[in-house]
Design a protein around this motif. Structure first.
Motif, PDB file in Angstrom:
ATOM      1  N   LEU A   1      43.397  32.675  44.756  1.00 26.69           N
ATOM      2  CA  LEU A   1      42.352  33.578  45.213  1.00 26.69           C
ATOM      3  C   LEU A   1      42.869  35.001  45.063  1.00 26.69           C
ATOM      4  O   LEU A   1      44.056  35.268  45.259  1.00 26.69           O
ATOM      5  N   HIS A   2      41.969  35.923  44.723  1.00 30.10           N
ATOM      6  CA  HIS A   2      42.354  37.295  44.383  1.00 30.10           C
ATOM      7  C   HIS A   2      41.762  38.300  45.368  1.00 30.10           C
ATOM      8  O   HIS A   2      40.625  38.146  45.814  1.00 30.10           O
ATOM      9  N   PRO A   3      42.520  39.372  45.669  1.00 29.13           N
ATOM     10  CA  PRO A   3      42.069  40.338  46.665  1.00 29.13           C
ATOM     11  C   PRO A   3      40.846  41.144  46.246  1.00 29.13           C
ATOM     12  O   PRO A   3      40.204  41.743  47.081  1.00 29.13           O
ATOM     13  N   ASP A   4      40.506  41.157  44.981  1.00 25.52           N
ATOM     14  CA  ASP A   4      39.351  41.937  44.546  1.00 25.52           C
ATOM     15  C   ASP A   4      38.092  41.084  44.413  1.00 25.52           C
ATOM     16  O   ASP A   4      37.128  41.495  43.792  1.00 25.52           O
ATOM     17  N   GLN A   5      38.080  39.899  45.012  1.00 29.16           N
ATOM     18  CA  GLN A   5      36.941  39.001  44.882  1.00 29.16           C
ATOM     19  C   GLN A   5      36.526  38.450  46.245  1.00 29.16           C
ATOM     20  O   GLN A   5      37.324  38.377  47.167  1.00 29.16           O
TER      21      GLN A   5
END
Length: 93
Positions: free
Chosen positions: A72-76
């Motif tokens: 999981l990515h911090p910009d999503q």
């Protein structure tokens, strides 16, 4: 046209932020500063998760042991469907 958005403030300590997800569909924010392994993050609530999807349509279906999203990515943000009301804390920053 070019636009720029600057946001200033303090980083929210994720380990002290309770995420409450009602039964059914929700948008789950990602509060971390770095990418995180999806299985690690969902482990505490995996029994309550029916599906988690990203903006590309990739999905995680734990009951089928299908992990189409590794990290999981911090910009999503993510769409999540839970079987029942669920609460959890993100691991620390």
């Amino acid at each position: 046209n070019y636009c720029e958005l600057s946001i200033q403030g303090e980083v929210i300590p994720t380990q002290s932020t309770l995420i409450s997800l009602p039964a059914g569909w929700s948008i789950m924010p990602f509060l971390g500063q770095d990418v995180i392994n999806a299985q690690f993050l969902l482990n505490p609530i995996v029994e309550n998760v029916f599906i988690l999807k990203n903006c590309l349509g990739n999905a995680i279906l734990p009951n089928y042991n299908f992990w189409g999203i590794d990290y999981l990515h911090p910009d999503q943000g993510y769409l999540i469907k839970t079987y029942q009301n669920t609460e959890f804390y993100y691991p620390g920053n």
